[in-house]
Scaffold this active site. Structure first.
Site, short mmCIF file in Angstrom:
data_model
loop_
_atom_site.label_atom_id
_atom_site.label_comp_id
_atom_site.label_asym_id
_atom_site.label_seq_id
_atom_site.Cartn_x
_atom_site.Cartn_y
_atom_site.Cartn_z
N ASP A 82 3.13 -11.94 4.86
CA ASP A 82 4.10 -12.02 3.77
C ASP A 82 4.24 -13.49 3.36
O ASP A 82 4.89 -14.27 4.06
CB ASP A 82 5.46 -11.46 4.20
CG ASP A 82 5.45 -9.96 4.41
OD1 ASP A 82 4.40 -9.43 4.86
OD2 ASP A 82 6.48 -9.30 4.15
N LYS A 92 6.39 -8.47 -3.54
CA LYS A 92 7.63 -8.31 -2.77
C LYS A 92 8.73 -9.13 -3.43
O LYS A 92 8.48 -10.22 -3.92
CB LYS A 92 7.37 -8.77 -1.34
CG LYS A 92 8.59 -8.80 -0.42
CD LYS A 92 8.18 -9.27 0.97
CE LYS A 92 9.38 -9.53 1.86
NZ LYS A 92 8.99 -10.02 3.21
N LYS A 141 7.07 -3.99 -2.43
CA LYS A 141 7.95 -4.06 -1.27
C LYS A 141 9.29 -4.64 -1.67
O LYS A 141 9.36 -5.68 -2.34
CB LYS A 141 7.32 -4.92 -0.17
CG LYS A 141 8.24 -5.09 1.06
CD LYS A 141 7.57 -5.88 2.17
CE LYS A 141 8.56 -6.18 3.30
NZ LYS A 141 7.94 -6.92 4.43
#
Length: 231
Positions: free
Chosen positions: A94, A156, A185
């Site tokens: 991430d 995300k 996400k």
């Protein structure tokens, strides 16, 4: 939209990222992840070896964060972080974009950096954190498009350390910006089952949360109540 507890669990990245967490906190977090069989844990880079050890043979993936939480380290440092994380067993990455570059309009630099992280990650899935709290809708769209062009697996919303986290409007916008091959996400403020279900209804397929047990136990209770009423 009906989901089982295992289905929701496989949509959760259990977050273990607070800077004050001890090794025991990481152990407890990994135990929660293994108990509920979530998709992955998301741990601090220094905790990757411990998480890999604890979750070996559980089916729970180990993810970590890159350039976290501000995204302003150099590309070279982010690449080195990524390479080290993957070498230590992380399978999900991430990364935080360089927010300042994006807001300055240097989309090419943002895209190039994401591409470098994707290359360094190899088979690991790269999730690109936009930190939507600081962006206009136009900047969110530009970041999503750059992430897809660069080969990211996910876009995300947030780190969880900005003033605000995921919102339905942002998630719907992000889902509309990328093709079906890129997942969305949500992260930041996801602490209830109702919030998660609302976000799933606009196409979110992965959720970063530290409230995993509360969310899944709530769903289990609701299902028991529903079955009892039908009996």
């Amino acid at each position: 939209m009906d989901f089982t507890v295992p289905q929701i669990a496989r949509m959760i990245d259990h977050s273990i990222l607070q800077p004050q967490f001890t090794s025991e906190d990481v152990r407890q977090g990994c135990a929660v992840a293994a108990k509920y069989q979530v998709a992955s844990v998301c741990v601090r880079p220094s905790d990757v070896p411990l998480a890999v050890e604890l979750l070996h043979d559980t089916g729970v993936q180990v993810g970590t964060v890159i350039g976290f939480p501000h995204g302003d380290t150099s590309t070279e440092v982010k690449v080195a972080e990524t390479e080290q994380a993957v070498a230590r067993g992380a399978t999900e990455i991430d990364m935080v974009i360089n927010i300042g570059w994006l807001r300055s309009g240097d989309i090419a630099a943002v895209e190039t950096e994401i591409k470098e992280i994707v290359r360094a990650a190899g088979e690991a899935h790269v999730k690109v954190i936009l930190e939507t709290a600081y962006l206009t809708d136009e900047e969110k769209l530009a970041a999503c498009w750059a992430a897809e062009r660069a080969g990211a697996a996910f876009v995300k919303t947030s780190t969880g350390f900005a003033p605000t986290g995921a919102t339905l409007d942002d998630l719907a916008l992000m889902r509309s910006a990328v093709s079906p091959k890129v997942q969305v996400k949500a992260s930041g403020g996801i602490r209830s089952l109702d919030t998660l279900l609302a976000m799933a209804s606009v196409g979110v397929t992965r959720f970063g949360s530290s409230a995993t047990a509360e969310i899944l136990e709530d769903l289990a209770r609701r299902q028991v109540t529903t079955y009892a009423r039908r009996a």
